[in-house]
Motif scaffolding. Structure first.
Motif, short mmCIF file in Angstrom:
data_model
loop_
_atom_site.label_atom_id
_atom_site.label_comp_id
_atom_site.label_asym_id
_atom_site.label_seq_id
_atom_site.Cartn_x
_atom_site.Cartn_y
_atom_site.Cartn_z
N VAL A 84 0.87 -1.18 0.00
CA VAL A 84 0.00 0.00 0.00
C VAL A 84 0.90 1.23 0.00
O VAL A 84 1.97 1.24 0.63
N SER A 85 0.46 2.25 -0.72
CA SER A 85 1.24 3.48 -0.80
C SER A 85 0.31 4.65 -1.07
O SER A 85 -0.89 4.46 -1.35
N LYS A 86 0.85 5.86 -0.96
CA LYS A 86 0.04 7.04 -1.27
C LYS A 86 0.87 8.00 -2.10
O LYS A 86 2.10 7.92 -2.12
N ASP A 87 0.17 8.91 -2.77
CA ASP A 87 0.90 9.87 -3.59
C ASP A 87 1.28 11.09 -2.75
O ASP A 87 0.81 11.27 -1.63
N THR A 88 2.15 11.91 -3.30
CA THR A 88 2.68 13.04 -2.53
C THR A 88 1.65 14.13 -2.32
O THR A 88 1.76 14.94 -1.41
N SER A 89 0.59 14.15 -3.13
CA SER A 89 -0.46 15.15 -2.94
C SER A 89 -1.50 14.69 -1.92
O SER A 89 -2.41 15.45 -1.58
N ASN A 90 -1.35 13.45 -1.43
CA ASN A 90 -2.25 12.90 -0.40
C ASN A 90 -3.72 12.89 -0.84
O ASN A 90 -4.62 13.09 -0.02
N THR A 91 -3.93 12.64 -2.14
CA THR A 91 -5.30 12.51 -2.64
C THR A 91 -5.54 11.16 -3.32
O THR A 91 -6.61 10.91 -3.86
N GLN A 92 -4.51 10.32 -3.34
CA GLN A 92 -4.64 8.98 -3.91
C GLN A 92 -3.89 7.97 -3.05
O GLN A 92 -2.84 8.26 -2.49
N VAL A 93 -4.48 6.78 -2.97
CA VAL A 93 -3.85 5.65 -2.30
C VAL A 93 -3.84 4.49 -3.29
O VAL A 93 -4.78 4.32 -4.07
N PHE A 94 -2.78 3.71 -3.23
CA PHE A 94 -2.60 2.61 -4.18
C PHE A 94 -2.47 1.30 -3.43
O PHE A 94 -1.99 1.25 -2.29
N LEU A 95 -2.87 0.23 -4.11
CA LEU A 95 -2.67 -1.11 -3.57
C LEU A 95 -2.18 -2.01 -4.68
O LEU A 95 -2.76 -2.02 -5.76
N LYS A 96 -1.11 -2.74 -4.41
CA LYS A 96 -0.62 -3.73 -5.35
C LYS A 96 -0.71 -5.10 -4.69
O LYS A 96 -0.33 -5.27 -3.52
N ILE A 97 -1.23 -6.06 -5.45
CA ILE A 97 -1.27 -7.46 -5.01
C ILE A 97 -0.54 -8.28 -6.04
O ILE A 97 -0.93 -8.31 -7.21
N THR A 98 0.53 -8.93 -5.61
CA THR A 98 1.32 -9.73 -6.54
C THR A 98 0.79 -11.16 -6.63
O THR A 98 0.03 -11.62 -5.77
#
Lengths: 107, 123
Positions: free
Chosen positions: B71-85
């Motif tokens: 899980v991660s977020k962008d520098t503008s703090n308006t998006q969050v990401f999820l990667k599942i391998t």
């Protein structure tokens, strides 16, 4: 992980009837419990947090109670729009865990 | 007005990496106490919490999938990401992101949810 056991799995209620759904945690969760309603094809909606606090905009016929490992959700007067699936969720410890759900229908 | 919206590939093949984005407005993930979680739900089944990221960049994972999740977020703090391998058929589900309420260290609930994005893993 904290296991959440919900009962019953399903129930049907008449209009105006009082409905109670139970949720038991595998250990004390110190009122760190929330309840959600989910309608078909929709996202869950938060009803109750902190075991007994009503989320803004939720009708007052919904109420939550309990402590320790035992919690319940009560609908004081069943309405047509209350049909759906209800989930409990503990927030005390990660991983956050949900109950298996209770399907509520109109009789 | 708080809104969240998930986006993703819709369908992908087994063994691939699933990348999901949660775009939100009405709050900032840089605000103290703010947390965004990812939750999934296979059709007809209950909900499974996957991961969360907080305002400080701290990350929390479900141990049952931890080795596969990021899980991660962008520098503008308006998006969050999820990667599942290494996805497989069991990862087929609707994936939600949700704003997560905290009182001290207790998660009191998920008060705003996205509409969900359906992901199918199939060859």
């Amino acid at each position: 992980d904290i296991q959440m056991t919900q009962s019953p799995a399903s129930l049907s209620a008449s209009l105006g009837e009082t409905v109670t759904i139970q949720c038991r945690a595998s250990e004390d969760i110190y009122s760190g419990l929330a309840w959600y309603q989910q309608k078909p094809g929709k996202s869950p909606q938060l009803l109750i947090y902190g075991a007994s606090s009503l989320q803004d905009g939720v009708p007052s016929r919904f109420s939550g109670s309990g402590s320790g490992t035992q919690y319940s959700l009560k609908i004081s007067s069943m309405q047509t729009e209350d049909e759906g699936v209800y989930f409990c969720q503990q927030g005390l410890k990660y991983p956050l865990t949900f109950g298996s759900g209770t399907k509520l229908e109109i009789k | 007005q708080v809104t969240l919206k998930e986006s993703g590939p819709g369908m992908l093949q087994p063994s691939k990496t699933l990348s999901l984005t949660c775009s939100f407005s009405g709050f900032s993930l840089s605000t103290s106490g703010m947390v965004v979680s990812w939750i999934r739900q296979p059709s007809g089944k209950s909900l499974e919490w996957l991961a969360a990221i907080d305002w400080d960049g701290d990350k929390y994972y479900n141990p049952s999938l931890k080795s596969r999740l990021t899980v991660s977020k962008d520098t503008s703090n308006t998006q969050v990401f999820l990667k599942i391998t290494s996805v497989d058929i069991a990862d087929t589900a609707t994936y939600y992101c949700a704003r997560t309420l905290l009182i001290t260290t207790v998660v009191t609930g998920f008060d705003y949810w996205g509409q969900g994005v359906m992901v199918t893993v199939s060859s």
